[in-house]
Scaffold this active site. Structure first.
Site, short mmCIF file in Angstrom:
data_model
loop_
_atom_site.label_atom_id
_atom_site.label_comp_id
_atom_site.label_asym_id
_atom_site.label_seq_id
_atom_site.Cartn_x
_atom_site.Cartn_y
_atom_site.Cartn_z
N ASN A 267 0.84 -1.20 0.00
CA ASN A 267 0.00 0.00 0.00
C ASN A 267 0.87 1.26 0.00
OD1 ASN A 267 -2.19 -1.87 0.73
ND2 ASN A 267 -1.10 -1.92 2.67
N GLU B 197 8.48 -5.20 -0.98
CA GLU B 197 7.37 -4.25 -0.84
C GLU B 197 7.85 -2.83 -1.11
OE1 GLU B 197 4.69 -5.77 -0.87
OE2 GLU B 197 5.41 -7.70 -0.14
N1 ARG Z 1 1.09 -7.51 -3.67
C1 ARG Z 1 1.44 -8.32 -2.53
C2 ARG Z 1 2.89 -8.68 -2.73
O1 ARG Z 1 3.28 -9.47 -3.52
C3 ARG Z 1 0.61 -9.55 -2.38
C4 ARG Z 1 -0.78 -9.32 -1.90
C5 ARG Z 1 -1.71 -10.32 -2.42
N2 ARG Z 1 -2.82 -10.52 -1.58
C6 ARG Z 1 -3.89 -11.23 -1.95
N3 ARG Z 1 -4.80 -11.43 -1.07
N4 ARG Z 1 -4.04 -11.72 -3.11
O2 ARG Z 1 3.73 -8.11 -2.20
ZN ZN Z 2 4.68 -8.24 -4.71
#
Ligand code: ARG
Ligand code: ZN
Length: 883
Positions: free
Chosen positions: A274, A307
């Site tokens: 986020n 992240e």
């Molecule tokens: N974008 C996140 C990451 O790879 C993963 C979050 C995926 N969450 C989900 N409930 N599909 O860092």
């Molecule tokens: Zn990711």
């Protein structure tokens, strides 16, 4: 499929949104019973879809929401002007540009799916990727709708002293007469709603700062539950290293005044990027040497970086639609892998990444859930956060890097950001930037995005002594996968070298070239069959193929056992030295599995034992590398090489080989253990390698179960300072029937019962014991006071540990393990579909087993598909597994 079966969504049906949202103004009134959300949106018809204004209805996504009020430009809508469906709110005739006010109510305290707004340890927290925002308010919940957000949060000041959202804090009130306080956050960057986050509760933080290369000071904060402040050092250091690395390697700087991380105990995945407010599973933040293993430390470093890197690859440039998920995930995994390689040992990291790819992605790519890194369709997008999209996606970006070279790749990346900053784009846009920046034609390469399955390379070599030439014939093929019976040839970067009889690299000149081009080079394999002819080869060489694992393929080459031991000892490519040992080990172990099945006596080759002896006693070898080179191929990997997986045969034979190696090398293992076994002060550096080699030695010694080994193991369990060493010893005792086993487990629990992440280790160790009584113990651990089925980490540790990490017990021929897993899937289905779906995936490979086991697994899958109230998540995996 019955009529009520959920429908698939297809990439080919993509259409831009009919409306765009420019600004979002959210007000959260957080309550114990009800949370109220007021949303003011500034909308307009999308000129791309509706050039003349707004002739079509506006359909907003929304789930499990109670609509309180609805107004356009300040006028409350009449009931006839809109309709509410189970998953949508339709406004029939909106103007071309307008302000929409939507007020909804929700009950986060009842949300066990951990998607949308939910409670964790009494705090409020959100997870919106992929489609969780629609559980917070009615919205165009799709990543190609990017807006600027302003978020106001009101809550009880004592229960929720900390109120966080994306961006910069712009207002904060003191506690009012009603005991509540209010803050407002503003995010200056347009973003899709999946990057929205809100956190509220009792949290403490550690703070640091980072000065960017352009001289801006960024405040860094990690928020945790009180009592955990002392476990954030490593995460904070990893964050600062990530910020510096992205500036140095990609020229990318952080863009807000503050970067916040919150660690929560209840989280479905690893972490979430986020904007300005990353939310993490505690597992990837909290780490102290006494309570976290070296693997945990490396995991924290990698996930914090991952992240953070998303701020550019994912947030500033995001995905047009969820079929493009690998655009951000494959790229960001590649970035975090390279970051870790630069910080630690590159070959050791590469070996670990390839092991992971082979252990999880290759099976996925040859099973019923096989999909391209850019899938064509899905029922539930959460099911496509897969090792294919992530890890194979990273391999695809790595291949682009290999084909273009570091400089070309960087030019491509620069162009990608120049073109697409602030946009929601496609994988194709990424590849196009790489092509346009370098002039390299990647049209055939694009098949990596559209075709599923692991390509296979069959290579043979032929030496001509008269002409002093060496001909390599390379054939490629790719097995069919669901919906893709025939595959077109891939563009494969084949990195290789040729070793002369002394083990030195030969300068590589193709017959068509005037001068050699180095001693290790990348060939472009593009045809189904292709011949490469090398000149000036003085003697029959041993080829070192696919150096550094230059492509995610399966390689077949008719090496003799002697060739492989030669490569193990001499290859200048460290990855291939390791690989040669694995290839030889695999060959020998599979031979033993056949011997066992045929009732022949088992015997381990002398040459292999000698090769391992050399590795163990080579003082020049990096310890971590030696530990990897001395580890036999896993049971899972061996199983993948068999047409029908012989679970018991593999387990027994691998155990036999471990004992034979231990017996042969006993003295050297003991002296290695003693030399490295000192209880040295903890550090995340070369000490990791010392600990892994030492614990590898202890593992071999314990396979002999002699008194001396047991004494060392029990001693290590009791005296070690580092969790890595404690866990290694406990894991070894755990497989035995020694009286010390239960005592050690009991003591470990007593020591760590207040540390949930350590209790997870305690659950997973027991779930993975090879002892026959394991299933019964796992069943009774479900009732242990520390087990919580609503907590994903606990489920992954105990249920996942058993069904995913204990082949010999899960696949017990009674079928009891299968029934156990299906029971858990059905329970979880009603609580947390994402977690249930991850568990049901453990059945997906059922066709790889013998008839009896197949029948048992199939029956459980059918039972699951037939169950009432099945979530789309579980339905998709179970039904596709049966197809
Ligand atoms: N974008 C996140 C990451 O790879 C993963 C979050 C995926 N969450 C989900 N409930 N599909 O860092
Ligand atoms: Zn990711």
């Amino acid at each position: 499929m019955d009529k009520s079966a959920p429908k698939a969504i297809h990439l080919k049906d993509y259409a831009p949104p009919p409306y765009l949202i420019d600004t979002v103004d959210l007000t959260f009134d957080l309550g114990e019973e009800v949370t109220r959300v007021r949303s003011s949106l500034q909308l307009r018809a999308n000129p791309v879809r509706l050039p003349d204004g707004a002739p079509v209805p506006l359909v907003l996504d929304g789930q499990e929401l109670k609509l309180v009020s609805l107004a356009i430009d300040g006028r409350t809508l009449e009931p006839a002007e809109y309709a509410i469906g189970p998953e949508s709110l339709t406004i029939f005739d909106p103007p071309a540009a307008f302000a929409l006010e939507v007020e909804t109510e929700l009950k986060p305290q009842e949300n066990t799916s951990l998607e949308g707004l939910y409670r964790t340890s009494g705090n409020f927290c959100t997870q919106c990727e992929a489609e969780g925002f629609r559980k917070i308010t009615y919205f165009l919940d799709r990543p190609d709708v990017m807006a600027r957000y302003r978020t106001t949060i009101t809550a009880d000041a004592l229960k929720y002293p900390v109120l966080l959202s994306n961006g910069n804090l712009v207002a904060a009130s003191k506690m009012g007469h009603d005991g509540r306080h209010t803050v407002t956050w503003e995010d200056p960057f347009a973003k899709p709603c999946y990057l929205f986050a809100l956190v509220a509760g009792v949290l403490v933080h550690v703070e640091d700062s980072y000065v960017t290369r352009s001289g801006r000071t960024v405040t860094l904060r990690i928020y945790v539950e009180p009592g955990n402040q002392d476990k954030c050092d490593h995460a904070m250091r990893s964050l600062k290293k990530s910020m510096a690395w992205d500036e140095n390697v990609y020229g990318l700087e952080y863009d807000l005044d503050i970067f916040m991380i919150v660690a929560v105990g209840d989280f479905n995945m690893g972490a979430m990027e986020n904007k300005g407010l990353n939310v993490f599973n505690t597992k990837y933040i909290l780490a102290r040497p006494e309570s976290a293993t070296d693997t945990d430390f490396l995991g924290v470093e990698a996930v914090v970086a991952h992240e953070y890197f998303h701020n550019w690859t994912g947030n500033r440039v995001t995905c047009r639609d969820w079929f493009q998920l690998s655009l951000k995930e494959g790229l960001t995994v590649f970035r975090d892998q390279e970051f870790s390689s630069d910080l630690n040992s590159r070959p050791v990291k590469r070996i670990a990444d390839v092991q992971r790819l082979r252990a999880a992605q290759f099976p996925e790519d040859s099973g019923p859930m096989a999909h391209p890194i850019r899938p064509d369709s899905y029922i539930e997008i959460n099911n496509f956060y897969t090792t294919t999209v992530y890890e194979k996606g990273a391999e695809v970006v790595r291949m682009i890097h290999t084909l273009l070279g570091a400089e070309g790749y960087r030019k491509g990346i620069d162009l990608y950001f120049e073109r697409h900053d602030g946009q929601a784009v496609t994988c194709d846009d990424f590849v196009a930037a790489m092509e346009d920046a370098t002039g390299k034609d990647l049209s055939q390469f694009r098949r990596w995005y559209s075709q599923a399955g692991t390509p296979e390379l069959d290579i043979s070599g032929e030496y001509d002594g008269h002409g002093r030439t060496y001909r390599l014939t390379v054939r490629q093929s790719c097995p069919p996968s669901p919906g893709q019976p025939v595959k077109q040839p891939y563009h494969i970067p084949l990195a290789l070298g040729l070793l002369d009889p002394q083990g030195a690299d030969i300068p590589l000149r193709l017959k068509t070239e005037d001068v050699p081009k180095g001693t290790s080079r990348v060939l472009d394999v593009t045809e189904a069959e292709q011949v490469f002819e090398f000149a000036d080869v003085p003697a029959p060489p041993v080829p070192s193929l696919l150096r550094g694992f230059s492509a995610p393929v399966k390689l077949r080459m008719s090496y003799t056992d002697d060739d492989l031991t030669f490569l193990m000892a001499n290859d200048s490519d460290a990855f291939n030295r390791w690989e040669a040992g694995q290839t030889l080990g695999t060959r020998l172990l599979l031979g033993l599995v056949e011997d066992r099945a045929a009732g022949r006596p088992l015997e381990l080759s002398r040459g292999f034992l000698d090769a391992l002896d050399k590795i163990l006693n080579d003082p020049a070898l990096d310890h971590a590398f030696a530990a990897q080179a001395l580890t036999l191929p896993s049971e899972g990997y061996l199983g993948q090489q068999m047409p029908v997986i012989d679970v018991d045969g593999i387990h027994e034979v691998r155990g036999f080989a471990r004992k034979a190696i231990a017996a042969h090398l006993r003295d050297d293992l003991l002296s290695t253990y003693r030399a490295l076994g000192g209880n040295e002060p903890f550090a995340i550096d070369a000490a990791i390698g010392r600990r892994s080699l030492k614990n590898l030695a202890l593992g071999y010694l314990m396979s002999l179960e002699d008194a001396e080994a047991v004494e060392l193991c029990v001693g290590q369990f009791h005296n070690a300072h580092a969790m890595t060493d404690v866990i290694a010893a406990l894991g070894l005792l755990n497989d035995t029937h020694l009286p010390q086993r239960d005592a050690a487990l009991a003591r470990f629990y007593e020591t760590w019962k207040n540390e949930p992440l350590v209790v997870d280790k305690w659950f997973s160790i027991q779930a993975m014991s090879e002892r026959p009584e394991t299933l019964a113990e796992v069943r009774s651990l479900l009732n242990h006071p520390a087990f919580e089925i609503r907590n994903p980490n606990k489920v992954y540790a105990l249920i996942g540990g058993f069904a995913g990490g204990n082949a010999v017990r899960f696949h017990d021929s009674s079928g009891a393990g299968y029934e156990f897993l299906a029971d858990q899937v059905l329970t979880l289905n009603g609580l947390n579909p994402q977690v249930a779906s991850r568990m049901v995936k453990l059945f997906a490979r059922w066709r790889k087993y013998d008839d009896r086991r197949q029948a048992f697994m199939r029956a459980q899958l059918e039972r699951i598909v037939g169950a009432p109230n099945l979530s789309p998540d579980v339905f998709e995996i179970a039904s596709k597994s049966l197809q």
